[in-house]
Design an enzyme around this catalytic site. Structure first.
Site, PDB file in Angstrom:
ATOM      1  CB  SER A  29      -0.830   0.052   1.177  1.00 48.54           C
ATOM      2  OG  SER A  29      -1.794   1.120   1.141  1.00 48.54           O
TER       3      SER A  29
ATOM      4  CE  LYS B 100      -3.439  -2.109  -0.767  1.00 53.04           C
ATOM      5  NZ  LYS B 100      -3.060  -2.201  -2.003  1.00 53.04           N
TER       6      LYS B 100
ATOM      7  CG  HIS C 226      -4.888  -0.978   3.936  1.00 50.18           C
ATOM      8  ND1 HIS C 226      -5.271  -0.267   2.751  1.00 50.18           N
ATOM      9  CD2 HIS C 226      -4.057   0.152   4.494  1.00 50.18           C
ATOM     10  CE1 HIS C 226      -4.428   0.964   2.812  1.00 50.18           C
ATOM     11  NE2 HIS C 226      -3.717   0.990   4.032  1.00 50.18           N
ATOM     12  CG  ASN C 227      -7.143  -1.222  -0.566  1.00 45.29           C
ATOM     13  OD1 ASN C 227      -6.255  -1.200   0.114  1.00 45.29           O
ATOM     14  ND2 ASN C 227      -6.948  -1.465  -1.827  1.00 45.29           N
TER      15      ASN C 227
ATOM     16  CD  GLU D  74      -7.454   3.684   0.473  1.00 43.15           C
ATOM     17  OE1 GLU D  74      -6.524   2.581   0.899  1.00 43.15           O
ATOM     18  OE2 GLU D  74      -7.811   3.963  -0.813  1.00 43.15           O
TER      19      GLU D  74
HETATM   20  P1  NDP Z   1      -0.929  -1.892 -14.157  1.00 44.45           P
HETATM   21  O1  NDP Z   1      -1.953  -2.435 -13.104  1.00 44.45           O
HETATM   22  O2  NDP Z   1      -1.332  -0.715 -14.821  1.00 44.45           O
HETATM   23  O3  NDP Z   1      -0.315  -3.259 -15.066  1.00 44.45           O
HETATM   24  C1  NDP Z   1       0.670  -2.823 -16.094  1.00 44.45           C
HETATM   25  C2  NDP Z   1       1.577  -3.727 -16.077  1.00 44.45           C
HETATM   26  O4  NDP Z   1       1.189  -5.074 -16.114  1.00 44.45           O
HETATM   27  C3  NDP Z   1       2.589  -3.488 -17.332  1.00 44.45           C
HETATM   28  O5  NDP Z   1       4.068  -3.692 -16.706  1.00 44.45           O
HETATM   29  C4  NDP Z   1       2.055  -4.650 -18.211  1.00 44.45           C
HETATM   30  O6  NDP Z   1       3.129  -5.016 -19.133  1.00 44.45           O
HETATM   31  C5  NDP Z   1       1.732  -5.829 -17.386  1.00 44.45           C
HETATM   32  N1  NDP Z   1       0.957  -6.716 -17.913  1.00 44.45           N
HETATM   33  C6  NDP Z   1      -0.486  -6.567 -18.375  1.00 44.45           C
HETATM   34  N2  NDP Z   1      -0.989  -7.752 -18.878  1.00 44.45           N
HETATM   35  C7  NDP Z   1       0.172  -8.522 -18.804  1.00 44.45           C
HETATM   36  C8  NDP Z   1       0.234  -9.658 -19.407  1.00 44.45           C
HETATM   37  N3  NDP Z   1      -0.749 -10.604 -19.711  1.00 44.45           N
HETATM   38  N4  NDP Z   1       1.549 -10.586 -19.242  1.00 44.45           N
HETATM   39  C9  NDP Z   1       2.860  -9.712 -18.607  1.00 44.45           C
HETATM   40  N5  NDP Z   1       2.418  -8.557 -18.342  1.00 44.45           N
HETATM   41  C10 NDP Z   1       1.313  -7.908 -18.285  1.00 44.45           C
HETATM   42  O7  NDP Z   1       0.546  -1.243 -13.213  1.00 44.45           O
HETATM   43  P2  NDP Z   1       0.616  -0.571 -11.983  1.00 44.45           P
HETATM   44  O8  NDP Z   1       2.078  -0.392 -11.924  1.00 44.45           O
HETATM   45  O9  NDP Z   1      -0.277   0.305 -11.798  1.00 44.45           O
HETATM   46  O10 NDP Z   1       0.061  -1.812 -10.839  1.00 44.45           O
HETATM   47  C11 NDP Z   1       0.757  -3.058 -10.624  1.00 44.45           C
HETATM   48  C12 NDP Z   1      -0.109  -3.566  -9.715  1.00 44.45           C
HETATM   49  O11 NDP Z   1       0.201  -3.212  -8.438  1.00 44.45           O
HETATM   50  C13 NDP Z   1      -1.664  -4.144 -10.194  1.00 44.45           C
HETATM   51  O12 NDP Z   1      -1.850  -5.319  -9.469  1.00 44.45           O
HETATM   52  C14 NDP Z   1      -1.938  -3.010  -9.086  1.00 44.45           C
HETATM   53  O13 NDP Z   1      -3.532  -3.315  -8.673  1.00 44.45           O
HETATM   54  C15 NDP Z   1      -1.056  -2.992  -7.745  1.00 44.45           C
HETATM   55  N6  NDP Z   1      -1.151  -1.854  -7.180  1.00 44.45           N
HETATM   56  C16 NDP Z   1      -1.117  -0.588  -7.722  1.00 44.45           C
HETATM   57  C17 NDP Z   1      -1.144   0.398  -6.913  1.00 44.45           C
HETATM   58  C18 NDP Z   1      -1.204   1.737  -7.550  1.00 44.45           C
HETATM   59  O14 NDP Z   1      -1.496   2.824  -7.113  1.00 44.45           O
HETATM   60  N7  NDP Z   1      -1.030   1.846  -8.987  1.00 44.45           N
HETATM   61  C19 NDP Z   1      -1.064   0.590  -5.301  1.00 44.45           C
HETATM   62  C20 NDP Z   1      -0.938  -0.793  -4.823  1.00 44.45           C
HETATM   63  C21 NDP Z   1      -1.003  -1.817  -5.827  1.00 44.45           C
HETATM   64  P3  NDP Z   1       3.238  -4.156 -20.620  1.00 44.45           P
HETATM   65  O15 NDP Z   1       4.072  -2.935 -20.206  1.00 44.45           O
HETATM   66  O16 NDP Z   1       3.967  -5.256 -21.347  1.00 44.45           O
HETATM   67  O17 NDP Z   1       1.819  -3.832 -21.042  1.00 44.45           O
END
Ligand code: NDP
Length: 476
Positions: A128, A182, A185-186, A189
């Site tokens: 988080s 987690k 937690h959300n 939130e």
């Molecule tokens: P996203 O959720 O937007 O995911 C994008 C990433 O996933 C890219 O690296 C993409 O690769 C990859 N991806 C998508 N589909 C595939 C696939 N089929 N095979 C391999 N790679 C794939 O990224 P975030 O950084 O925002 O979040 C990452 C994780 O963290 C998520 O689970 C999210 O819920 C969690 N999270 C996010 C928070 C936030 O504030 N954003 C906070 C806490 C947790 P490519 O570049 O090749 O498309």
């Protein structure tokens, strides 16, 4: 093979986690499905530490020291399974796969079982704090085997937020426990944000105060018991002026709150476990109501308010009432969330230390707050406390604001201001402290129409009354 930890998935979260590891002196293997993101990380942050970039998953895995530690930070759901499937043939017994995305805990339980069968450790980890936290220190909630935590834990603790020198990361429990915590937690939130929004609305409607004036009140509140990240950013948001119109920013934002699903999961699980998490549920439904556009249009057109008008003689006293009501409602929402953790821990065999959860939420995460110390202390006094509200500190804190809480909820109702979270929290308080509940009547009705039986207050046993016959009582 020289990298101590690897990160695959280099969107905002993974990229910042990788940088955080590197800044703490770890050699970090980095990989992304499409190489562009890996390249961009190397170009912009490659100088920050020791990164080992790979284009293929095979090279990425080969660059890791054994037992390998691979952090997956991709879009939750099918993408996580796709990455695991690609990793599996490349890993060896004892390697550790960490899913740091926002997985739903039943998925984590399923994945852990599948990887354990192949001799791998699967660590479903809550992270988080968003983008900023990932880079500068998030709150980290790892599940999985204790054995995996021995080698992984110190690395995660190193990059986590610290409060008074204590890491905001600890072992949570087996399989889905980390992602579950987690999720709650959300959920908490959601409740906290809704309570703050209701307090804002009461001050706005009750005092006719401007956003900036209310922002000042929140700033003031942030110096006391309510001190928290959410109160702090609320003050900041309320004082922000929209550049385009010169109006208060909050006044130009459309009043529809969206959600990505963790609140809904929390409520669904609360229903599954039969835990009354009314604060989280009302907060989730309040967002749903805000987005119910046709219903709101229809309601706005015809439903009368038939409400009174605020007549506030003593503005300071009203502000203090709202503050006390907010604090008491917040205690209820957190108490309910910790009840849910206790129930899940018993149901799924996790043995979660609730005091430790409050401790790791003190920094890095969205609900970080001074108040969480009080929760940790309460569970230190009694680790099996059945009701957080019944801890001596919280009993006192709520009793102190009780009259104010009742006044605020009553005035909100009389003046037509919706306060679902304030009101339901007070109703929960009155329900949980009641000597006797009208549930007796419900059970009697159930016996009447469905022969569902009942127990009696005066003797043991299970009974049924022959309602449609001579109304004699039978013992089952
Ligand atoms: P996203 O959720 O937007 O995911 C994008 C990433 O996933 C890219 O690296 C993409 O690769 C990859 N991806 C998508 N589909 C595939 C696939 N089929 N095979 C391999 N790679 C794939 O990224 P975030 O950084 O925002 O979040 C990452 C994780 O963290 C998520 O689970 C999210 O819920 C969690 N999270 C996010 C928070 C936030 O504030 N954003 C906070 C806490 C947790 P490519 O570049 O090749 O498309």
């Amino acid at each position: 093979a020289r990298a101590q930890i690897g990160v695959t998935g280099l969107a905002v979260m993974g990229r910042n986690l990788a940088r955080n590891f590197a800044r703490h002196g770890y050699t970090v293997a980095v990989h992304n499905r499409s190489f562009a993101k890996t390249q961009s990380l190397m170009d912009s942050a490659g100088h920050e530490g020791d990164f080992v970039p790979s284009e293929s998953m095979a090279d990425f895995v080969a660059s890791l020291e054994r037992p390998r530690k691979v952090v997956i930070m991709v879009k939750a759901g099918a993408a996580t399974d796709a990455v695991i499937d690609e990793l599996l043939p490349l890993l060896e017994e004892g390697d550790i796969v960490v899913d740091a995305g926002n997985a739903h805990f039943p998925d984590t339980i399923r994945r852990e079982e599948a990887l354990a069968a192949r001799g791998l450790h699967f660590v479903g980890t809550g992270v988080s704090g968003g983008e900023e936290g990932a880079l500068n220190g998030p709150s980290i909630m790892p599940g999985g085997t204790r054995e995996s935590y021995e080698s992984l834990g110190p690395i995660l603790e190193a990059i986590s937020a610290k409060v008074d020198g204590t890491p905001c990361c600890t072992y949570v429990g087996p399989n889905g426990a980390g992602h579950f915590v987690k999720m709650v937690h959300n959920g908490i939130e959601y409740a906290d944000m809704q309570l703050i929004a209701e307090a804002y609305d009461l001050l706005k409607q009750g005092l006719g105060a401007s956003a900036a004036e209310i922002g000042e009140i929140f700033s003031e509140w942030n110096t006391g018991d309510l001190e928290s990240f959410l109160i702090e950013i609320t003050a900041d948001v309320l004082q922000h002026v929209d550049a385009a119109t010169g109006s208060a920013f909050v006044d130009v934002v459309l009043d529809q709150a969206e959600q990505k699903g963790t609140g809904r999961w929390t409520v669904q699980n609360g229903l599954d476990l039969g835990v009354p998490i009314t604060g989280i549920a009302e907060a989730t439904f309040a967002r749903a109501l805000s987005g119910s556009v046709p219903q709101r249009e229809a309601g706005r057109a015809v439903l009368p308010a038939d409400a009174g008008t605020w007549e506030i003689d003593d503005r300071d006293a009203f502000v203090e009432d709202v503050r006390l009501a907010l604090y008491a409602s917040k205690v209820v929402a957190y108490s309910q969330g910790f009840d849910q953790i206790a129930a899940a821990s018993a149901e799924y065999g996790w043995d979660i230390d609730r005091g430790a959860m409050a401790r790791i939420w003190r920094g890095g995460c969205i609900i970080r707050a001074r108040f969480l110390n009080r929760i940790t202390e309460a569970y230190e006094r009694d680790a099996s406390l059945p009701l957080l509200l019944a801890d001596e500190y919280f009993t006192g804190a709520v009793a102190n604001g009780l009259a104010a809480w009742r006044r605020v909820v009553a005035r909100a109702a009389l003046n037509g201001v919706p306060t679902p979270a304030f009101s339901s929290s007070l109703a929960y308080y009155d329900g949980v402290r009641a000597e006797r509940l009208p549930a007796a009547l419900i059970q009697a009705q159930r016996d009447f129409f469905g022969a569902h039986t009942y127990r009696r207050t005066d003797r043991d046993g299970i009974f049924h009354t022959e309602w449609s016959d001579d109304r004699t009582e039978q013992e089952a």
